[in-house]
Design a protein around this motif. Structure first.
Motif, PDB file in Angstrom:
ATOM      1  N   GLU A  35      43.198  39.264  36.504  1.00  0.00           N
ATOM      2  CA  GLU A  35      42.700  39.137  37.783  1.00  0.00           C
ATOM      3  C   GLU A  35      42.285  37.797  38.138  1.00  0.00           C
ATOM      4  O   GLU A  35      42.278  37.330  39.151  1.00  0.00           O
ATOM      5  CB  GLU A  35      41.208  39.955  37.902  1.00  0.00           C
ATOM      6  CG  GLU A  35      41.465  41.526  37.819  1.00  0.00           C
ATOM      7  CD  GLU A  35      42.713  42.197  38.785  1.00  0.00           C
ATOM      8  OE1 GLU A  35      42.855  41.447  39.669  1.00  0.00           O
ATOM      9  OE2 GLU A  35      43.375  42.995  38.195  1.00  0.00           O
ATOM     10  N   HIS A  36      42.093  36.965  37.153  1.00  0.00           N
ATOM     11  CA  HIS A  36      41.652  35.691  37.004  1.00  0.00           C
ATOM     12  C   HIS A  36      42.465  34.679  36.306  1.00  0.00           C
ATOM     13  O   HIS A  36      41.948  34.077  35.364  1.00  0.00           O
ATOM     14  CB  HIS A  36      40.410  35.293  37.096  1.00  0.00           C
ATOM     15  CG  HIS A  36      39.417  36.069  38.050  1.00  0.00           C
ATOM     16  ND1 HIS A  36      39.309  35.742  39.211  1.00  0.00           N
ATOM     17  CD2 HIS A  36      38.644  37.209  37.939  1.00  0.00           C
ATOM     18  CE1 HIS A  36      38.550  36.471  39.980  1.00  0.00           C
ATOM     19  NE2 HIS A  36      37.974  37.451  38.989  1.00  0.00           N
ATOM     20  N   SER A  82      44.875  43.323  44.964  1.00  0.00           N
ATOM     21  CA  SER A  82      44.871  42.790  43.785  1.00  0.00           C
ATOM     22  C   SER A  82      45.821  41.764  43.501  1.00  0.00           C
ATOM     23  O   SER A  82      47.117  42.010  43.873  1.00  0.00           O
ATOM     24  CB  SER A  82      44.826  44.035  42.769  1.00  0.00           C
ATOM     25  OG  SER A  82      45.508  43.423  41.365  1.00  0.00           O
ATOM     26  N   ILE A  83      45.748  40.776  42.844  1.00  0.00           N
ATOM     27  CA  ILE A  83      46.608  39.704  42.555  1.00  0.00           C
ATOM     28  C   ILE A  83      47.898  40.451  41.752  1.00  0.00           C
ATOM     29  O   ILE A  83      49.126  39.904  41.926  1.00  0.00           O
ATOM     30  CB  ILE A  83      45.837  38.406  41.712  1.00  0.00           C
ATOM     31  CG1 ILE A  83      46.937  37.322  41.347  1.00  0.00           C
ATOM     32  CG2 ILE A  83      45.552  39.018  40.308  1.00  0.00           C
ATOM     33  CD1 ILE A  83      46.269  35.925  40.894  1.00  0.00           C
ATOM     34  N   ARG A  84      47.629  41.294  40.999  1.00  0.00           N
ATOM     35  CA  ARG A  84      48.781  41.753  40.438  1.00  0.00           C
ATOM     36  C   ARG A  84      49.954  42.526  41.204  1.00  0.00           C
ATOM     37  O   ARG A  84      51.156  42.704  40.840  1.00  0.00           O
ATOM     38  CB  ARG A  84      48.282  43.048  39.311  1.00  0.00           C
ATOM     39  CG  ARG A  84      47.365  42.616  38.368  1.00  0.00           C
ATOM     40  CD  ARG A  84      46.911  43.683  37.221  1.00  0.00           C
ATOM     41  NE  ARG A  84      45.984  43.817  36.617  1.00  0.00           N
ATOM     42  CZ  ARG A  84      45.787  44.330  35.606  1.00  0.00           C
ATOM     43  NH1 ARG A  84      46.474  45.137  34.916  1.00  0.00           N
ATOM     44  NH2 ARG A  84      44.373  44.083  34.960  1.00  0.00           N
ATOM     45  N   HIS A  86      50.593  41.140  44.143  1.00  0.00           N
ATOM     46  CA  HIS A  86      51.300  40.137  45.084  1.00  0.00           C
ATOM     47  C   HIS A  86      52.599  39.651  44.388  1.00  0.00           C
ATOM     48  O   HIS A  86      52.897  39.396  43.319  1.00  0.00           O
ATOM     49  CB  HIS A  86      50.232  38.904  44.897  1.00  0.00           C
ATOM     50  CG  HIS A  86      50.604  37.843  46.012  1.00  0.00           C
ATOM     51  ND1 HIS A  86      51.650  37.017  46.065  1.00  0.00           N
ATOM     52  CD2 HIS A  86      50.247  37.805  47.151  1.00  0.00           C
ATOM     53  CE1 HIS A  86      51.887  36.233  47.240  1.00  0.00           C
ATOM     54  NE2 HIS A  86      50.932  36.636  47.917  1.00  0.00           N
ATOM     55  N   PHE A  89      52.937  36.115  42.302  1.00  0.00           N
ATOM     56  CA  PHE A  89      52.545  36.219  41.163  1.00  0.00           C
ATOM     57  C   PHE A  89      52.925  37.239  40.171  1.00  0.00           C
ATOM     58  O   PHE A  89      53.088  37.002  38.792  1.00  0.00           O
ATOM     59  CB  PHE A  89      50.633  36.638  41.308  1.00  0.00           C
ATOM     60  CG  PHE A  89      49.988  35.494  41.909  1.00  0.00           C
ATOM     61  CD1 PHE A  89      49.916  34.224  41.367  1.00  0.00           C
ATOM     62  CD2 PHE A  89      49.559  35.699  43.331  1.00  0.00           C
ATOM     63  CE1 PHE A  89      49.230  33.144  41.990  1.00  0.00           C
ATOM     64  CE2 PHE A  89      48.927  34.625  44.052  1.00  0.00           C
ATOM     65  CZ  PHE A  89      48.840  33.384  43.425  1.00  0.00           C
ATOM     66  N   CYS A 137      46.829  30.399  45.405  1.00  0.00           N
ATOM     67  CA  CYS A 137      46.060  30.569  44.117  1.00  0.00           C
ATOM     68  C   CYS A 137      44.329  30.808  44.429  1.00  0.00           C
ATOM     69  O   CYS A 137      43.774  31.680  43.990  1.00  0.00           O
ATOM     70  CB  CYS A 137      46.252  29.353  43.368  1.00  0.00           C
ATOM     71  SG  CYS A 137      47.961  29.441  42.758  1.00  0.00           S
ATOM     72  N   ASN A 140      43.638  34.220  45.940  1.00  0.00           N
ATOM     73  CA  ASN A 140      43.710  35.376  45.078  1.00  0.00           C
ATOM     74  C   ASN A 140      43.016  35.274  43.564  1.00  0.00           C
ATOM     75  O   ASN A 140      43.239  35.994  42.883  1.00  0.00           O
ATOM     76  CB  ASN A 140      45.232  35.389  44.721  1.00  0.00           C
ATOM     77  CG  ASN A 140      46.047  35.931  46.030  1.00  0.00           C
ATOM     78  OD1 ASN A 140      45.981  37.072  46.199  1.00  0.00           O
ATOM     79  ND2 ASN A 140      46.784  35.265  46.959  1.00  0.00           N
ATOM     80  N   VAL A 142      42.761  32.744  41.232  1.00  0.00           N
ATOM     81  CA  VAL A 142      43.284  32.127  40.186  1.00  0.00           C
ATOM     82  C   VAL A 142      42.021  31.250  39.622  1.00  0.00           C
ATOM     83  O   VAL A 142      41.370  30.649  40.330  1.00  0.00           O
ATOM     84  CB  VAL A 142      44.542  31.212  40.604  1.00  0.00           C
ATOM     85  CG1 VAL A 142      44.731  30.224  39.612  1.00  0.00           C
ATOM     86  CG2 VAL A 142      45.646  32.214  40.826  1.00  0.00           C
TER      87      VAL A 142
END
Ligand SMILES: Nc1ncnc2c1ncn2[C@@H]1O[C@H](COP(=O)(O)OP(=O)(O)OP(=O)(O)O)[C@@H](O)[C@H]1O
Ligand SMILES: [Mg+2]
Length: 294
Positions: A35-36, A82-84, A86, A89, A137, A140, A142
């Protein structure tokens, strides 16, 4: 979010090897997670060392620095939960295992934007495309955006440095590097505000150097030709010179014998199996991760 460029005004200083060895300690310090994640970009399109070391050198990569420069970032305006999810990413190779971080199933804690071949496709680009990357980034979650830059004043090096708060200035301790690095900063400090420059002499010989039979005092070199000279260059500037890699008995990162034959990650290798020079280097990689992450 941390933004940092591994930079040198001239090639072969050890930028890529340094980054390669510092990232796992930084990941630990920042508790990087899917997630980060930490996002690393190979901006060295002429000599994409990191792309090579991470086994991402592909004939037609689905994603690369050149591609996002030319076609934009996939899903740039998309908001996801969730960044997953995107598309950008999701397209980045997950490389935690290449840094010696053992993974269990899915692991997106370290993501990598590779470089494609050649820099021609960057020549048509005028705006700094890394600004949009940085914004994405940041939006989201990062934890750190890290650039391996080309040497000197090449376009993508300027972009990386402009986009970063931290400049990890890697140099050898030879005269060319000392003078060239100093000159680079003299010429650029006025363009920047509040950058944090961490000076890292790399592959510093351990023990004694002899020149025409005379032993050179490395402590004097460190004080007179590096610390004093660079402090003078930075005095009165809004940019901060960080000498944390040169404090006390430290002199950058020592020479590691194995690196003359093979570039590798020392992280997580059984510490009993490391030689003394490798253990010393590891201490400095951890130190640098602290300085970057603080
Ligand atoms: N601490 C060290 N001790 C000994 N050799 C080192 C050390 N760090 C890097 N090297 C060696 O120096 C060479 C150049 O390193 P590296 O490729 O990391 O530099 P670079 O600045 O990224 O170069 P390029 O300009 O090609 O991108 C490599 O052979 C590497 O193994
Ligand atoms: Mg390199």
């Amino acid at each position: 979010m941390i933004t940092a460029s591994f930079f040198s005004y001239k090639g072969g200083s050890g930028r890529t090897s340094l980054l390669f060895n510092v990232i796992p300690y930084l990941a630990e310090k920042l508790h990087a997670s899917p997630e980060h994640p930490i996002v690393i970009c190979d901006c060295d399109t002429e000599s994409a060392g990191l792309t090579f070391l991470l086994d991402q050198y592909k004939a037609n990569p689905t994603i690369s620095l050149q591609r996002i420069c030319n076609d934009g970032i996939p899903g740039e305006d998309l908001e996801v939960d969730s960044i997953r999810e995107h598309p950008f990413f999701k397209a980045l190779p997950q490389v935690a295992d290449k840094f010696g971080i053992k993974i269990d199933g899915y692991d997106g804690s370290i993501l990598f934007l590779p470089a494609d071949k050649g820099s021609e496709r960057l020549n048509n680009v005028n705006m700094n495309p890394l600004d949009n990357l940085k914004k994405l980034c940041l939006d989201n979650g990062v934890s750190a955006l890290i650039f391996d830059t080309p040497a000197g004043d090449q376009k993508a090096a300027k972009w990386s440095v402009e986009t970063s708060k931290i400049i990890v200035a890697v140099m050898r301790i030879t005269r060319q590097f000392r003078i060239g690095t100093r000159r680079y900063f003299q010429e650029h400090l006025d363009e920047w505000e509040n950058k944090h420059v961490i000076l890292v002499p790399n592959a510093v010989p351990d023990g004694k150097i002899k020149i025409r039979g005379e032993e050179v005092n490395l402590d004097e070199l460190k004080q007179n030709e590096i610390i004093d000279v660079f402090e003078e260059v930075f005095s009165g500037s809004s940019n901060y010179l960080d000498l944390g890699m040169l404090e006390n008995d430290k002199f950058g990162v020592n020479e590691v014998a194995r690196f003359k034959y093979i570039e590798s990650v020392l992280y997580s290798e059984d510490s009993n199996n490391l030689s003394d020079d490798e253990k010393k280097a590891v201490e400095q990689y951890e130190n640098l991760a602290e300085l970057i992450g603080k």
